[in-house]
Design a protein around this motif. Structure first.
Motif, PDB file in Angstrom:
ATOM      1  N   LEU A  81       0.823  -1.204   0.000  1.00  0.00           N
ATOM      2  CA  LEU A  81       0.000   0.000   0.000  1.00  0.00           C
ATOM      3  C   LEU A  81       0.862   1.261   0.000  1.00  0.00           C
ATOM      4  O   LEU A  81       0.583   2.222  -0.728  1.00  0.00           O
ATOM      5  N   PHE A  86      -0.489   4.946  -0.891  1.00  0.00           N
ATOM      6  CA  PHE A  86      -1.466   5.096   0.189  1.00  0.00           C
ATOM      7  C   PHE A  86      -0.777   5.677   1.421  1.00  0.00           C
ATOM      8  O   PHE A  86       0.390   5.385   1.689  1.00  0.00           O
ATOM      9  N   ARG A 102      -5.968   8.423  -0.706  1.00  0.00           N
ATOM     10  CA  ARG A 102      -5.886   6.976  -0.463  1.00  0.00           C
ATOM     11  C   ARG A 102      -5.185   6.769   0.876  1.00  0.00           C
ATOM     12  O   ARG A 102      -4.085   7.288   1.091  1.00  0.00           O
ATOM     13  N   TYR A 103      -5.796   5.983   1.767  1.00  0.00           N
ATOM     14  CA  TYR A 103      -5.335   5.886   3.149  1.00  0.00           C
ATOM     15  C   TYR A 103      -5.478   4.448   3.669  1.00  0.00           C
ATOM     16  O   TYR A 103      -6.216   3.642   3.103  1.00  0.00           O
ATOM     17  N   ALA A 116     -10.030   4.347  -0.440  1.00  0.00           N
ATOM     18  CA  ALA A 116      -9.787   5.429  -1.392  1.00  0.00           C
ATOM     19  C   ALA A 116     -11.081   6.226  -1.528  1.00  0.00           C
ATOM     20  O   ALA A 116     -12.160   5.645  -1.678  1.00  0.00           O
ATOM     21  N   LEU A 314      -7.992  -3.183  -5.128  1.00  0.00           N
ATOM     22  CA  LEU A 314      -8.118  -1.808  -4.645  1.00  0.00           C
ATOM     23  C   LEU A 314      -6.968  -0.955  -5.157  1.00  0.00           C
ATOM     24  O   LEU A 314      -7.183   0.158  -5.669  1.00  0.00           O
ATOM     25  N   ILE A 315      -5.742  -1.454  -5.024  1.00  0.00           N
ATOM     26  CA  ILE A 315      -4.577  -0.681  -5.465  1.00  0.00           C
ATOM     27  C   ILE A 315      -4.667  -0.362  -6.952  1.00  0.00           C
ATOM     28  O   ILE A 315      -4.463   0.784  -7.374  1.00  0.00           O
ATOM     29  N   CYS A 318      -7.321   2.278  -8.376  1.00  0.00           N
ATOM     30  CA  CYS A 318      -7.097   3.723  -8.173  1.00  0.00           C
ATOM     31  C   CYS A 318      -5.608   4.028  -8.265  1.00  0.00           C
ATOM     32  O   CYS A 318      -5.055   4.764  -7.459  1.00  0.00           O
ATOM     33  N   LEU A 324     -10.198   7.908  -9.698  1.00  0.00           N
ATOM     34  CA  LEU A 324     -11.145   8.335  -8.673  1.00  0.00           C
ATOM     35  C   LEU A 324     -11.880   9.622  -9.047  1.00  0.00           C
ATOM     36  O   LEU A 324     -12.705  10.103  -8.282  1.00  0.00           O
ATOM     37  N   ARG A 331     -14.040   3.422  -1.838  1.00  0.00           N
ATOM     38  CA  ARG A 331     -13.592   2.060  -2.081  1.00  0.00           C
ATOM     39  C   ARG A 331     -12.778   1.604  -0.872  1.00  0.00           C
ATOM     40  O   ARG A 331     -11.894   2.323  -0.421  1.00  0.00           O
TER      41      ARG A 331
END
Length: 517
Positions: A81, A86, A102-103, A116, A314-315, A318, A324, A331
């Motif tokens: 991530l 992220f 993104r976190y 995200a 997920l990665i 976005c 996004l 997400r």
């Protein structure tokens, strides 16, 4: 997939050779594997071809070989991530979140939530979530693990989850997990450790001493027979050394030799190790197999295969800012610990981790000026995919499946149904999830358990009932579930990844089409 909530290469992908870990609470692994036979390191054009074709199978094998424990799986997920851009959050700090950001955060080093934020998010829009779990059935060291029998040093273990424990006999085993080390400044540091060479073995009894084992079955006592052999007890050469050894052993809850090995791995003194939390792990590397290399042979496919597919989806959904720019939703991926034992822990799906995060995210984006029912409306608009491995039909035991619901490998994700709510799928959630797959012409299958058999469960019903979020239960079909060595089809990994990625990319538009009469 848990059963605790039930009343019950020929390798074509080269594996990077072993190297030392950088031991830190959140180390960046270097794709370690156990020592393999020479042919396991052979190179082949298949890997480069697969990765050019967008396959994630090679990366999954790397992930599995890194992730001997739930701690290592979470650490590797964190590394990926961060590499993808992220931002790491701390649950103890105030969050400053922005649309398009993104976190992620971790809990207990074994649970992770990443998200995200769509740039077109407005209050009341939903979260689109894929949830899985990082733990697998295994053996864990007891708090007092040191024992000896018949001049042998043994390691006392406890069973975790509903494993097929007979498969752990006669395997080359080692240890990995979390260790707390005393720092030079008086602090205490959490570190991960992984001893890659075989240290332990649970030997079976010779057939000459148990002539009926093949007719009556292998029925080991899990307390007395499932105790790994560690070493031959060292001889005492003098009365002085004997007295010293007796005192040392009486004070040790773990074998001094084991602590010495851990200290060497961690580059610290034995006395600096103040606590250990270790799993017993199989040292054989994850690899490809089968006549056409169509299978993945590995431990912990349940449920690291689902976790990795969700994380990667997920990665990749976005990866650039434009991904996004038109997204009105959030997400999210949530990877929980302790599913195999019921999820009732601070790092399990039974804790309000994910929903607390949702509330904080909504509050942060509205600068804590949350209108009436904003969080509740958000959850009503949300959708959860509970991803856990599924029971593929066993060609030697086909009668164990309901005749018309026999999921096969290489035939797509399995949507799980149960009238008694062991799975959270309903007609609407199944339809919506299949519509996602239809966009890319991805197949899906259906599963229900036989009426004369008990049904396992997942984190799906726990999360669905906890707050009332729409949920579908699905999984990748596999064989040998909960064995020390499991198997699934290589193509199903890529299918799951594509389906999950499509879920993040297209679910907002699909959900809008569903009308209420």
């Amino acid at each position: 997939m848990s059963i605790t909530r039930l009343q019950l290469l020929h390798p074509l992908l080269p594996i990077r050779p072993p190297s030392k870990l950088t031991h830190s609470p959140f180390y960046a692994p270097k794709f370690l594997t156990s020592t393999l036979t020479a042919h396991c390191f052979s190179t082949s054009p298949t890997q480069s071809q697969e990765r050019r074709d967008g396959s994630i199978v090679g990366d999954l094998l790397d992930y599995l070989n890194e992730s001997w424990t739930h701690f290592h799986a979470t650490a590797e997920a964190k590394r990926q991530l961060i590499d993808a851009g992220f931002h790491l959050l701390n649950e103890n700090d105030e969050w400053d979140l922005k649309p398009g950001g993104r976190y992620f955060f971790t809990r207990n080093m074994s649970c992770l939530v990443a998200f995200a934020i769509g740039e077109k998010y407005t209050v009341g829009n939903g979260f689109h979530v894929i949830a899985a779990h990082t733990d697998s059935p295994c053996l864990k060291l007891k708090p007092k693990s040191a024992s000896s029998k018949s001049n042998c040093l043994m390691v006392n273990v406890q069973t975790y989850g509903g494993g097929l424990w007979h498969t752990w006999f006669d395997r080359d085993l080692s240890v990995a997990g979390r260790v707390i080390v005393k720092g030079t400044d008086g602090s205490f540091i959490q570190k991960l450790v992984k001893v890659e060479r075989p240290l332990l073995r649970v030997p079976t009894l010779a057939i000459h001493l148990d002539r009926t084992v093949n007719t009556d079955g292998f029925k080991p006592n899990l307390e007395t027979h499932l105790v790994p052999l560690f070493a031959i007890k060292p001889e005492e050469t003098s009365q002085e050394s004997k007295d010293e050894n007796t005192v040392l052993q009486s004070k040790s809850v773990h074998h001094p030799l084991l602590m010495q090995i851990l200290a060497e791995e961690l580059s610290c003194r034995t006395d600096d190790i103040v606590s250990i939390e270790l799993n017993i792990c199989d040292t054989q590397a994850s690899c490809l197999g089968g006549g056409n290399n169509e299978f993945i042979y590995s431990g912990r496919l349940d449920n690291l295969a689902s976790s990795f597919c969700a994380l990667r989806a997920l990665i990749d959904s976005c990866k650039v800012s434009s991904d996004l720019s038109n997204e009105p939703a959030m997400r999210m991926v949530a990877l929980f610990d302790n599913e195999e034992v019921g999820s009732s822990s601070v790092q399990g799906a039974g804790a309000p981790t994910m929903f607390q995060a949702m509330r904080r995210i909504v509050g942060c984006l509205t600068h804590n000026k949350v209108g009436e029912g904003a969080v509740e409306r958000t959850i009503r608009q949300s959708f959860l995919v509970s991803a856990d491995m599924a029971h593929g039909v066993h060609p030697n035991f086909m009668d164990k499946h309901e005749e018309h619901h026999r999921p096969e490998m290489q035939k797509g994700l399995v949507i799980k149904h149960n009238a008694n709510q062991r799975y959270a799928t309903n007609g609407i959630t199944a339809f919506l999830f299949k519509e996602v797959g239809n966009i890319l012409k991805l197949p899906t299958q259906e599963f229900v358990v036989r009426n004369d058999m008990g049904c396992g469960s997942t984190i799906g019903p726990i999360l669905a009932s906890g707050v009332g979020i729409r949920t579908v239960d699905c999984g990748i079909p596999q064989l040998s579930m909960h064995s020390v060595r499991e198997v699934c089809a290589k193509d199903d990994i890529d299918t799951a990844y594509k389906h999950f990625k499509a879920f993040f990319q297209y679910f907002s538009s699909i959900d809008k089409k569903l009308q209420v009469d």
